[in-house]
Enzyme design. Structure first.
Site, PDB file in Angstrom:
ATOM      1  N   HIS A 263       0.807  -1.224   0.000  1.00 40.74           N
ATOM      2  CA  HIS A 263       0.000   0.000   0.000  1.00 40.74           C
ATOM      3  C   HIS A 263       0.842   1.278   0.000  1.00 40.74           C
ATOM      4  O   HIS A 263       0.367   2.339   0.386  1.00 40.74           O
ATOM      5  CB  HIS A 263      -0.950  -0.004   1.212  1.00 40.74           C
ATOM      6  CG  HIS A 263      -2.286   0.612   0.930  1.00 40.74           C
ATOM      7  ND1 HIS A 263      -2.670   1.837   1.410  1.00 40.74           N
ATOM      8  CD2 HIS A 263      -3.335   0.163   0.211  1.00 40.74           C
ATOM      9  CE1 HIS A 263      -3.898   2.119   1.019  1.00 40.74           C
ATOM     10  NE2 HIS A 263      -4.324   1.115   0.285  1.00 40.74           N
TER      11      HIS A 263
ATOM     12  N   HIS B  33      -6.378  -2.538 -11.193  1.00 42.54           N
ATOM     13  CA  HIS B  33      -6.784  -2.099  -9.860  1.00 42.54           C
ATOM     14  C   HIS B  33      -8.246  -1.674  -9.912  1.00 42.54           C
ATOM     15  O   HIS B  33      -8.657  -0.938 -10.810  1.00 42.54           O
ATOM     16  CB  HIS B  33      -5.894  -0.917  -9.460  1.00 42.54           C
ATOM     17  CG  HIS B  33      -6.186  -0.329  -8.128  1.00 42.54           C
ATOM     18  ND1 HIS B  33      -6.845   0.881  -7.980  1.00 42.54           N
ATOM     19  CD2 HIS B  33      -5.881  -0.737  -6.871  1.00 42.54           C
ATOM     20  CE1 HIS B  33      -6.927   1.174  -6.694  1.00 42.54           C
ATOM     21  NE2 HIS B  33      -6.360   0.214  -6.004  1.00 42.54           N
TER      22      HIS B  33
END
Length: 384
Positions: free
Chosen positions: A187, A287
């Site tokens: 992340h 994504h």
């Protein structure tokens, strides 16, 4: 000749922005232009682009519209502009498919596959109790999962942080066995020295990939991280054009790219990024922790791209506490998952029907979603 006559924007929960474009003959296309936490800013960018470049124009000329929106401004790129372009582009492809009575993937060259594998999120921003959650998702038919690696992490952190991350992944692996793939998302929270240590510690548990091991502004260190692990490296959700990806491809350190169909210029641009990736033997895994329009757009790219290997989707993700992907659809079967796969849509355009009355109703609610600002124990700002 038909022309674009009107558009509407809807900010809807949990954190999405929908765009509706209509033509003179009543054909409607939907897009999802959003930067999570910056909906109002992207809304303004879409209005500026629509008013200056699209109204009154022929919707068929998608490539020309893309070039005008991107190159018509002296200052280019970045998350806001590219997300605004992305949502408009999705809607134009939806319209074109409906005008030609064909799914979008047919206009991109046709099917390279009949279905695409999807993965399911487990855990939250601060991952915990992921072992049992993983086993539950596998029992529901998923064969691939993804989880966050850590919560806040200091620039140079303690051995305990590495150990905790390793134990979480080990727990998941023990619960699901070797036949299930597990993606681990760093992340962008992790600095280079900690990314190297984490990658080495997690490798014995065979993650499917480690995602965004460092922030994209530090992509130059990816070869160094890759040298410390055999685990595939994935990145790309915060990269917005083929030019952003060019250096990453040339480095040769990334194995999976994850452009976002709502951030990286839409179907037109991601189709080009996917083709670039194929020439570098890099896999595509778009994504998509977003809504149904973004997911449908991803699936069309997946369908026509030979190097697509798995698709993120946000059903039951920890962000979707108020509304979920299927809530905005008339027919929810289009995203029905079978043994960890979703079938290719067959209806014209994006292949989904948006429940317009429900969208209008939800747009009356106050959304105003922003990601949390985390802090370390010394009070300094941490990466979320």
């Amino acid at each position: 000749m038909t022309e674009i006559t009107d558009y509407d924007l809807y900010e809807v929960p949990p954190r999405w922005l929908f765009l509706r474009i209509e033509t003179r003959d009543g054909v409607v296309g939907w897009g999802e232009p959003i930067v999570e936490g910056r909906a109002k800013t992207v809304n303004a960018a879409v209005e500026e682009l629509m008013d200056n470049y699209l109204l009154g124009k022929d919707p068929h000329r998608i490539e020309d519209h893309w070039q005008r929106m991107y190159r018509g401004g002296f200052y280019r790129g970045g998350p806001i502009l590219m997300s605004a372009i992305a949502g408009i582009d999705q809607a134009l492809w939806d319209i074109k498919g409906k005008l030609l009575d064909a799914p979008v993937y047919e206009l991109l060259g046709g099917r390279a596959r009949d279905r695409i594998r999807v993965y399911q999120w487990i855990g939250g921003d601060r991952p915990s109790e992921v072992g049992e959650a993983a086993a539950e998702k596998v029992s529901e038919g998923f064969s691939a999962l993804k989880m966050n690696a850590t919560s806040e992490i200091r620039r140079i952190d303690s051995p305990a942080v590495i150990q905790e991350a390793e134990e979480r992944l080990r727990s998941v692996r023990e619960h699901v066995g070797p036949d299930v793939d597990i993606g681990v998302d760093f992340h962008g929270r992790v600095t280079k020295p900690m990314a190297k240590r984490l990658a080495k510690a997690l490798e014995p548990h065979d993650p499917m990939f480690i995602e965004e091991p460092v922030l994209p502004e530090h992509n130059d260190v990816l070869p160094d991280i890759a040298a410390h692990t055999t685990t595939p490296i994935a990145t790309g959700e915060r990269m917005f054009s083929r030019w952003d990806f060019k250096d990453v491809f040339e480095q040769g350190a990334v194995d999976v790219i994850q452009p976002d169909l709502s951030h990286a210029g839409g179907i037109t641009e991601v189709n080009k990024i996917a083709a670039m990736a194929e020439s570098y033997d890099v896999a595509l895994a778009p994504h998509c922790p977003l809504g149904p329009i973004a997911l449908a757009s991803c699936i069309h790219i997946d369908t026509s791209s030979p190097n697509a290997f798995i698709q993120e989707q946000s059903l039951n993700i920890h962000y979707n506490q108020t509304n979920d992907v299927l809530d905005y659809l008339v027919d929810t079967d289009v995203f029905e998952y079978h043994n960890g796969y979703v079938d290719v849509p067959s209806a014209p355009g994006l292949g989904i029907e948006i429940n317009e009355s429900y969208v209008e109703e939800q747009a009356e609610r106050t959304v105003n979603w922003h990601n949390p600002v985390w802090r370390h124990d010394d009070g300094s700002v941490a990466e979320w």
